[in-house]
Scaffold this motif. Structure first.
Motif, mmCIF file in Angstrom:
data_model
loop_
_atom_site.group_PDB
_atom_site.id
_atom_site.type_symbol
_atom_site.label_atom_id
_atom_site.label_comp_id
_atom_site.label_asym_id
_atom_site.label_seq_id
_atom_site.Cartn_x
_atom_site.Cartn_y
_atom_site.Cartn_z
ATOM 1 N N MET A 185 -45.490 14.127 -17.596
ATOM 2 C CA MET A 185 -45.146 15.173 -17.714
ATOM 3 C C MET A 185 -46.162 16.232 -16.824
ATOM 4 O O MET A 185 -47.593 16.013 -17.474
ATOM 5 N N ASP A 186 -46.007 16.227 -15.675
ATOM 6 C CA ASP A 186 -47.439 17.349 -15.411
ATOM 7 C C ASP A 186 -47.204 19.243 -15.348
ATOM 8 O O ASP A 186 -45.677 19.971 -14.995
ATOM 9 N N PRO A 187 -48.340 20.000 -15.225
ATOM 10 C CA PRO A 187 -47.897 21.069 -15.449
ATOM 11 C C PRO A 187 -48.345 21.825 -13.310
ATOM 12 O O PRO A 187 -48.843 23.083 -14.049
ATOM 13 N N THR A 188 -48.368 20.721 -13.275
ATOM 14 C CA THR A 188 -49.012 21.922 -11.607
ATOM 15 C C THR A 188 -47.721 22.369 -11.058
ATOM 16 O O THR A 188 -47.485 23.458 -10.374
ATOM 17 N N ALA A 189 -46.865 21.675 -10.762
ATOM 18 C CA ALA A 189 -45.581 22.079 -9.780
ATOM 19 C C ALA A 189 -44.357 21.085 -10.095
ATOM 20 O O ALA A 189 -44.352 20.672 -9.947
ATOM 21 N N CYS A 203 -49.369 12.480 -3.352
ATOM 22 C CA CYS A 203 -49.289 13.326 -4.117
ATOM 23 C C CYS A 203 -48.989 13.159 -5.181
ATOM 24 O O CYS A 203 -49.515 13.986 -5.842
ATOM 25 N N SER A 204 -49.437 12.099 -5.923
ATOM 26 C CA SER A 204 -49.378 11.547 -6.928
ATOM 27 C C SER A 204 -51.195 11.644 -7.527
ATOM 28 O O SER A 204 -51.063 12.057 -7.879
ATOM 29 N N LEU A 205 -51.420 11.408 -6.292
ATOM 30 C CA LEU A 205 -53.463 11.174 -6.173
ATOM 31 C C LEU A 205 -53.624 12.631 -6.647
ATOM 32 O O LEU A 205 -54.094 13.231 -7.751
ATOM 33 N N VAL A 206 -52.994 13.752 -5.459
ATOM 34 C CA VAL A 206 -53.256 14.872 -6.009
ATOM 35 C C VAL A 206 -53.060 15.744 -7.528
ATOM 36 O O VAL A 206 -53.820 16.706 -7.882
ATOM 37 N N LEU A 227 -45.898 12.106 -8.882
ATOM 38 C CA LEU A 227 -46.306 12.792 -9.804
ATOM 39 C C LEU A 227 -45.862 13.992 -10.225
ATOM 40 O O LEU A 227 -46.247 14.481 -10.844
ATOM 41 N N CYS A 228 -46.554 14.433 -9.077
ATOM 42 C CA CYS A 228 -46.241 15.504 -8.606
ATOM 43 C C CYS A 228 -44.592 16.139 -8.964
ATOM 44 O O CYS A 228 -44.814 17.549 -8.495
#
Length: 328
Positions: free
Chosen positions: A1-5, A98-101, A175-176
């Motif tokens: 779970m990612d808090p970015t977008a 995308c995942s790296l960023v 991951l984004c």
């Protein structure tokens, strides 16, 4: 779970409930405007703060070591914003990139909290125990602490990715982007991050600031006006941290508790989550202001830089005016 977008029309692969699919103006409109503004303001501000902190660190200021790392963390966060702008515009971004960023942005988010804790503890030891722990307030100690913090944060993030099963297919998973509703494994990770990444730093900073205020109140070497100024500054730093990250962490907690497997709850929480993700970006713009507030040396160096910029600007204007006169 990612808090970015969170992307449009992204559903959990294990669920086919169409209620989880939600189109929203937040993605294509608010993110585009907010992140563009934050990048335009935040990038030059953090470049300036990085330069100032570097100058102070070269002069042997141990606090500047933490400020250098905080500036780097904020810059990493800021330079990732154009990628989220591209996603908001619906333009393609490679899976690996995308995942790296996403990892860079996410680590910057929690590295900042850790560094604020380090600054709080440093000030706590300097004010409450001024005659002890001198080795803690040395530049080499600060460098070692920052290096350890980066390593710990990266290790924890890699471990959490492994627990989610995202590390094994890092290049294949974006991951984004995340599924709706949140999977149970993601919920466990979210709750862990709320506790370790927000509540624990908040407790440490609150304790340090409270002890500093008590020590200042009993101090006879400072005037009452100076004590009030320092106390208000500490309160401002703590309140700003809570305001910038508290609402987002509260929604993350609700998502971790209520959302797994519940499409209706995922849809209800999505808009607040999206707005508060962008809200946390304010912190990267406010940090350079804190540098001036925390350290008089930082304020003096920033003033010098701005004065040099004004002189250069004036000289360029004079040069161009002479050129215009020559033409006539």
């Amino acid at each position: 779970m990612d808090p970015t977008a969170v992307p449009l029309n992204q559903t959990n692969s294990n669920l086919s409930d169409s209620a989880c699919i939600k189109n929203d103006w937040v993605d294509g409109h608010m993110y585009l405007a907010a992140y563009s503004l934050f990048f335009i303001v935040g990038f030059p501000a953090n470049c300036l703060s990085l330069y100032v902190a570097w100058v102070l660190m070269r002069k042997g200021n141990n606090l500047a070591v933490y400020l250098v790392n905080l500036s780097i963390s904020d810059l990493l966060y800021t330079v990732s914003l154009p990628v989220w702008i591209e996603l908001a515009l619906g333009r393609p971004v490679g899976d690996t990139f995308c995942s790296l960023v996403s990892v860079v942005m996410y680590n910057s988010f929690y590295i900042g909290s850790g560094l604020l804790c380090c600054i709080s503890v440093d000030r706590y030891l300097a004010v409450v125990y001024p005659l002890y722990f001198n080795w803690v307030r040395q530049v080499r100690t600060a460098v070692a602490v920052c290096a350890a913090l980066w390593c710990v944060e990266l290790s924890i993030h890699i471990y959490l990715l492994h627990q989610k099963g995202a590390l094994q297919d890092f290049s294949a998973r974006r991951l984004c982007k995340e599924g709706m509703p949140m999977a149970q494994a993601d919920a466990h990770v979210a709750l862990t991050r709320v506790v370790l990444g927000f509540l624990l730093p908040l407790l440490i900073m609150t304790f340090c600031f409270h002890q500093i205020v008590l020590a200042l109140r009993d101090s006879t070497s400072l005037l009452a006006r100076e004590r009030r100024k320092v106390s208000l500054l500490l309160l401002l730093l703590l309140v700003t941290y809570v305001v910038a990250f508290g609402p987002f962490q509260a929604v993350m907690f609700l998502r971790g508790v209520l959302e797994p497997g519940e499409c209706s709850m995922a849809v209800k929480l999505r808009d607040p989550y999206m707005v508060l993700v962008a809200w946390t970006t304010l912190n990267s713009m406010l940090d350079p202001i804190f540098y001036c507030l925390i350290s008089q040396s930082a304020k003096n160096e920033m003033t010098k830089v701005l004065q040099r910029c004004n002189r250069c600007s004036s000289q360029l204007k004079k040069y161009h005016s002479f050129k215009v006169i020559d033409l006539f």
